[in-house]
Design an enzyme around this catalytic site. Structure first.
Site, mmCIF file in Angstrom:
data_model
loop_
_atom_site.group_PDB
_atom_site.id
_atom_site.type_symbol
_atom_site.label_atom_id
_atom_site.label_comp_id
_atom_site.label_asym_id
_atom_site.label_seq_id
_atom_site.Cartn_x
_atom_site.Cartn_y
_atom_site.Cartn_z
ATOM 1 N N ARG A 54 1.175 -1.198 -0.057
ATOM 2 C CA ARG A 54 -0.628 -0.169 0.251
ATOM 3 C C ARG A 54 1.076 1.222 -0.215
ATOM 4 O O ARG A 54 1.902 1.385 0.516
ATOM 5 C CB ARG A 54 -0.946 0.253 0.952
ATOM 6 C CG ARG A 54 -0.567 -1.136 2.494
ATOM 7 C CD ARG A 54 0.407 0.453 2.763
ATOM 8 N NE ARG A 54 0.171 1.442 3.835
ATOM 9 C CZ ARG A 54 1.357 2.907 3.343
ATOM 10 N NH1 ARG A 54 2.632 2.349 2.949
ATOM 11 N NH2 ARG A 54 1.102 3.300 3.693
ATOM 12 N N GLY A 55 0.264 2.604 -0.358
ATOM 13 C CA GLY A 55 1.171 3.413 -0.393
ATOM 14 C C GLY A 55 0.690 3.824 -2.296
ATOM 15 O O GLY A 55 1.464 3.020 -2.901
ATOM 16 N N ALA A 56 0.698 4.867 -2.299
ATOM 17 C CA ALA A 56 0.203 5.697 -3.241
ATOM 18 C C ALA A 56 1.340 4.864 -4.783
ATOM 19 O O ALA A 56 1.229 4.740 -5.858
ATOM 20 C CB ALA A 56 -0.025 6.447 -3.455
ATOM 21 N N ARG A 90 -7.813 -0.172 -6.309
ATOM 22 C CA ARG A 90 -8.042 0.386 -5.119
ATOM 23 C C ARG A 90 -8.601 2.766 -5.915
ATOM 24 O O ARG A 90 -7.563 2.039 -7.174
ATOM 25 C CB ARG A 90 -7.376 1.093 -4.470
ATOM 26 C CG ARG A 90 -6.845 -0.184 -3.254
ATOM 27 C CD ARG A 90 -5.411 0.055 -2.700
ATOM 28 N NE ARG A 90 -5.877 0.961 -1.188
ATOM 29 C CZ ARG A 90 -5.514 1.459 -0.184
ATOM 30 N NH1 ARG A 90 -4.395 1.054 0.017
ATOM 31 N NH2 ARG A 90 -6.638 1.932 0.746
ATOM 32 N N GLN A 191 -1.441 2.276 9.619
ATOM 33 C CA GLN A 191 -0.143 2.850 9.036
ATOM 34 C C GLN A 191 1.358 3.635 10.285
ATOM 35 O O GLN A 191 2.218 2.965 9.401
ATOM 36 C CB GLN A 191 -0.169 2.453 7.972
ATOM 37 C CG GLN A 191 -1.006 2.020 6.901
ATOM 38 C CD GLN A 191 -2.214 2.715 6.412
ATOM 39 O OE1 GLN A 191 -3.065 2.825 7.847
ATOM 40 N NE2 GLN A 191 -3.284 2.643 6.153
ATOM 41 N N ASP A 232 -2.347 11.297 -1.934
ATOM 42 C CA ASP A 232 -3.269 10.135 -2.701
ATOM 43 C C ASP A 232 -2.882 10.431 -3.960
ATOM 44 O O ASP A 232 -3.148 9.827 -5.132
ATOM 45 C CB ASP A 232 -3.916 8.935 -2.224
ATOM 46 C CG ASP A 232 -3.079 8.489 -0.906
ATOM 47 O OD1 ASP A 232 -2.983 8.814 0.546
ATOM 48 O OD2 ASP A 232 -2.596 6.860 -1.102
ATOM 49 N N ASN A 242 -4.840 12.819 1.012
ATOM 50 C CA ASN A 242 -4.700 11.868 1.554
ATOM 51 C C ASN A 242 -5.176 10.957 3.126
ATOM 52 O O ASN A 242 -6.715 10.929 2.772
ATOM 53 C CB ASN A 242 -2.992 12.488 2.868
ATOM 54 C CG ASN A 242 -2.190 12.012 2.899
ATOM 55 O OD1 ASN A 242 -1.431 10.683 2.606
ATOM 56 N ND2 ASN A 242 -1.708 12.034 4.154
ATOM 57 N N LYS A 243 -4.439 10.639 3.632
ATOM 58 C CA LYS A 243 -5.324 9.536 4.535
ATOM 59 C C LYS A 243 -6.005 9.988 5.766
ATOM 60 O O LYS A 243 -6.019 11.143 6.230
ATOM 61 C CB LYS A 243 -4.079 8.475 5.793
ATOM 62 C CG LYS A 243 -4.740 7.677 6.699
ATOM 63 C CD LYS A 243 -5.136 6.447 5.941
ATOM 64 C CE LYS A 243 -4.312 5.667 4.996
ATOM 65 N NZ LYS A 243 -5.390 4.698 4.275
HETATM 66 O O1 MRU Z 1 -3.943 3.446 2.273
HETATM 67 P P1 MRU Z 1 -2.889 3.436 1.802
HETATM 68 O O2 MRU Z 1 -2.407 2.691 3.342
HETATM 69 O O3 MRU Z 1 -2.702 3.300 1.430
HETATM 70 O O4 MRU Z 1 -2.616 5.040 2.198
HETATM 71 C C1 MRU Z 1 -1.377 5.646 1.867
HETATM 72 C C2 MRU Z 1 -1.146 7.252 2.226
HETATM 73 O O5 MRU Z 1 -2.165 7.386 2.388
HETATM 74 C C3 MRU Z 1 -0.044 7.843 2.695
HETATM 75 O O6 MRU Z 1 0.081 9.010 3.142
HETATM 76 C C4 MRU Z 1 -0.262 8.435 0.587
HETATM 77 O O7 MRU Z 1 -0.223 6.991 -0.054
HETATM 78 C C5 MRU Z 1 1.142 9.276 0.465
HETATM 79 S S1 MRU Z 1 2.494 8.744 1.051
HETATM 80 C C6 MRU Z 1 2.989 7.786 -0.676
#
Ligand code: MRU
Length: 338
Positions: A54-56, A90, A191, A232, A242-243
């Protein structure tokens, strides 16, 4: 970045056309460091959906490798089945679509080797973007802003290598500074507590985990110099998805006069999306809020229920921070005012 002193990436290709994709199973961290091997495109798509990766930018690079595998093993259905399959894994991170578009454009007259090469080049370019971005961010943070609050995981696990927000912190540390990091645990999937604190610990960087709801109080106590998060998807007007919880942080930051920085590579910018209202926000299972997962003192895994049976939950995975609450966006090209 380092795990036990050895260099790893969130995923990497091992071998030539007959090789396989090796990736770190992030659902097992911090308790177990498990590398998985895939030669099966469906396993790669499923790892994105289940958030084992996970992570963009990591999602984007993983999809690039998955599409290379799909091309090699099932070329006939590459366009009709595999491109839509990966695009549906996603919805929020722009990087996924950026990577799928890049692989689609090279697939027209590519060979199997060419597709592997394109996926490796895609992952390498994300790493290079994050490295450069980290240099710019470190310059900003070096101006007295060394007690840094971060949210979710915006480190190397989320970006193949280096990270977005954490790349600046890693660069600061390597320049001999001593940043200290407040890590929001990041409910509901944690996370921050599970991944960010683990990454920082591996790199020997001082950090403490806090409940998300402690963030505003830490700001009020004068214990935060700057907030740095990843993104994201960034709309053309500078609104940032973002998250979940990032928006709340930005409101508290404004109240306390604390700079709020967003670090993201070009692959996260969606210039076709005029404003944050157009960004699709992923909704995930109620169980992520209602249940907790972890290991006991005998290292045995458990999934336990927190809430009353029959009560539902809201679980948006992301929120949108409006551009006027963001001090600056830092990309590999430098610093931008929304
Ligand atoms: O749901 P996730 O864990 O994929 O979400 C990730 C985030 O929100 C990160 O903050 C985001 O991808 C930016 S950091 C690369």
């Amino acid at each position: 970045m380092r795990v036990g002193g050895e260099h790893f990436r969130a995923m990497s290709w091992c071998g030539g056309v007959g090789g396989s994709l090796q990736w770190i199973d992030q659902c097992q961290l911090p308790h177990r460091f498990i590398l998985r091997d895939s030669r099966d495109a469906e396993a790669v798509a499923s790892a994105i959906e289940t958030m084992q990766v996970r992570g963009a930018p990591t999602i984007g690079a993983m999809a690039a490798f998955g599409l290379a595998l799909a091309f090699i093993t099932d070329r006939r259905r590459f366009e009709s089945y595999w491109l839509p399959r990966f695009r549906q894994t996603r919805p929020t991170a722009a990087n996924l679509f950026h990577a799928c578009d890049a692989m689609e454009s090279v697939a027209t007259d590519a060979t199997d080797e060419g597709m592997i090469h394109a996926a490796c080049a895609y992952a390498d370019s994300e790493v290079e973007r994050c490295r450069k971005m980290g240099e710019h961010l470190a310059e900003v943070l070096a101006i007295g802003e060394r007690r840094i609050l971060t949210h979710c995981n915006a480190g190397w696990l989320a970006t193949v290598d280096w990270g977005t927000a954490l790349s600046g912190i890693y660069h600061l540390a390597r320049a001999g500074e001593a940043p200290s990091v407040l890590v929001d645990e990041t409910r509901p999937r944690l996370q921050g507590a599970r991944l960010t604190a683990w990454e920082l610990f591996q790199e020997g960087i001082s950090c403490r985990i806090q409940a998300d709801s402690a963030a505003a109080w830490m700001m009020a106590q004068g214990r935060v110099d700057a907030i740095v998060v990843g993104a994201d998807r960034i709309a053309a007007n500078g609104d940032v998805a973002n998250k979940i919880g990032t928006y709340m942080l930005s409101l508290a930051a404004r109240e306390h006069g604390i700079p709020m920085y967003v670090a993201a590579p070009e692959s996260t910018f969606d210039l076709h999306c005029p404003a944050g209202a157009g960004i699709p926000i992923e909704k995930r299972s109620d169980d992520e809020v209602l249940m907790a997962h972890g290991v006991d003192s005998n290292d045995q895994e458990h999934l336990i229920r927190i809430a009353t049976v029959g009560v539902g939950a809201n679980n948006p995975a992301f929120d949108v921070t409006p551009n006027h609450l963001i001090t600056a966006i830092i990309s590999e090209k430098g610093l931008w005012k929304p």
